[in-house]
Design an enzyme around this catalytic site. Sequence first.
Site, short mmCIF file in Angstrom:
data_model
loop_
_atom_site.label_atom_id
_atom_site.label_comp_id
_atom_site.label_asym_id
_atom_site.label_seq_id
_atom_site.Cartn_x
_atom_site.Cartn_y
_atom_site.Cartn_z
N CYS A 163 35.71 45.12 36.99
CA CYS A 163 36.12 46.52 37.20
C CYS A 163 37.30 46.88 36.31
O CYS A 163 38.46 46.60 36.65
CB CYS A 163 36.47 46.74 38.67
SG CYS A 163 37.05 48.42 39.00
N CYS A 166 39.89 49.21 37.83
CA CYS A 166 40.82 48.57 38.77
C CYS A 166 41.85 47.72 38.05
O CYS A 166 43.02 47.69 38.41
CB CYS A 166 40.07 47.66 39.75
SG CYS A 166 38.52 48.32 40.34
N ASP A 167 41.41 46.99 37.02
CA ASP A 167 42.27 45.94 36.46
C ASP A 167 42.71 46.18 35.02
O ASP A 167 43.53 45.41 34.50
CB ASP A 167 41.52 44.59 36.53
CG ASP A 167 41.14 44.23 37.96
OD1 ASP A 167 41.91 44.60 38.87
OD2 ASP A 167 40.09 43.62 38.17
#
Length: 349
Positions: A163, A166-167
């Site tokens: 992701c 997200c990261d």
Amino acid sequence: MGLFLVRVALYIDGTLDPYPEGAPPMSNAQTRHSKVLIIGSGPAGYTAAVYASRAMLEPVLIQGIQPGGQLTITTDVENWPGDTSVMGPDLMVRMEAHAREMGTEIIADHINRLDLGVRPFMAHADSGTTYTADALILATGAQAKWLGLPSEEHFKGFGVSACATCDGFFYRGKEVVVIGGGNTAVEEALFLTNFASKVTLVHRRDSLRAEKILQNRLFNNPKVEVVWDHTVEEVVGADNPRGVEGVVVKHVTSGDTTTIPCAGFFVAIGHAPASELVKDQLETHMGGYVVTKADSTETSIPGVFAAGDLTDHEYRQAVTSAGMGCMAALEAERYLAAQEAETSLDAAE
Ligand code: FAD
Ligand code: NAP
């Protein structure tokens, strides 16, 4: 999926309220009955909820561990009709509000076991509650696939992610590698150019399957390099502290291997249907997708309907999922009406 793992980790760790948005699940060992139970809170689940509510079926929707579904881990969505561009998480907040406003009871809980062999159907949840229902709409969507390498598993959460939204932030000024050739891989690669100094996209063929508009953006981005005809064989890195330092790639025909240095490795090789709950109870095909009748969301068990990515191995879009959610609710309504008519007839005889 990174977000999913973080949520689970923090939930287990006790530092995150696992049910921040929806109503809290009921206390242990309760039973809750509804005419229509919807499992899943992506575009399919929320659309089914809007239609079932407007049919006065008073549906209950269980959100699962990823409220809003897959679109909550992306940024711009540019193919949702009516919005030239909308942020995925914003769109899903609006869908949730719409379903709630129409009268759906939305519960933040996760189903861990389904019993489709009894009437009413039974759905056992992590909260301890058993949800029973006369009709069931399954909209559990899909989850990211992994390569299955031991080194990938070893570095998950330590430089290996599925992701970028997200990261990606953790890789400011660093080099990253993305594997995959579909829309997700290209979008992840483009998103990562906002942070990383260089993004290498590794693909196992010599052409991408991503939409042409995305391909053009990718090829025109000076931070991106595409490595064609290669697979990833191993993720390499340090153990103290644990972190990725590169990926070993192999040419598909020559077998030559090279190591691409990177601090982050993003796996974007597609999604598999989340059919664990039903794989032994409903007919599935093509690697776990729930089979539905032609032009319908009816499954192999009457009264159980399936919509969205759980059943769609071909299109897997927000708009098609929403369309199937609509179909599932209309079909559930017809099914319940027929059941009711049958019961009245039996009583009259
Ligand atoms: P999902 O969105 O997958 O939602 C599944 C839901 O089921 C989740 O809420 C989950 O919590 C719940 N659930 C799962 N298991 C359980 C359980 N056991 N108990 C309770 N609940 C459960 N499509 C587009 O059209 N345009 C795009 O721009 C686009 N971008 C994308 C970007 C990314 C990074 C990804 C991964 C996908 C993208 N897609 C896009 C595809 C789109 O997100 C999916 O087609 C769509 O979300 C599928 O909707 P769904 O309702 O079937 O399931
Ligand atoms: P996908 O379309 O199935 O693409 C997966 C990619 O990963 C393919 O290029 C595939 O290679 C590659 N791959 C698969 N297994 C691999 C392995 N073991 N090793 C190396 N490479 C591997 O999946 P997706 O990109 O996640 O998209 C899923 C669905 O969501 C699609 O329907 C997509 O259209 C939709 N989506 C839409 C948008 C959008 O509309 N903007 C954005 C994201 C996703 P091959 O090409 O060789 O098969």
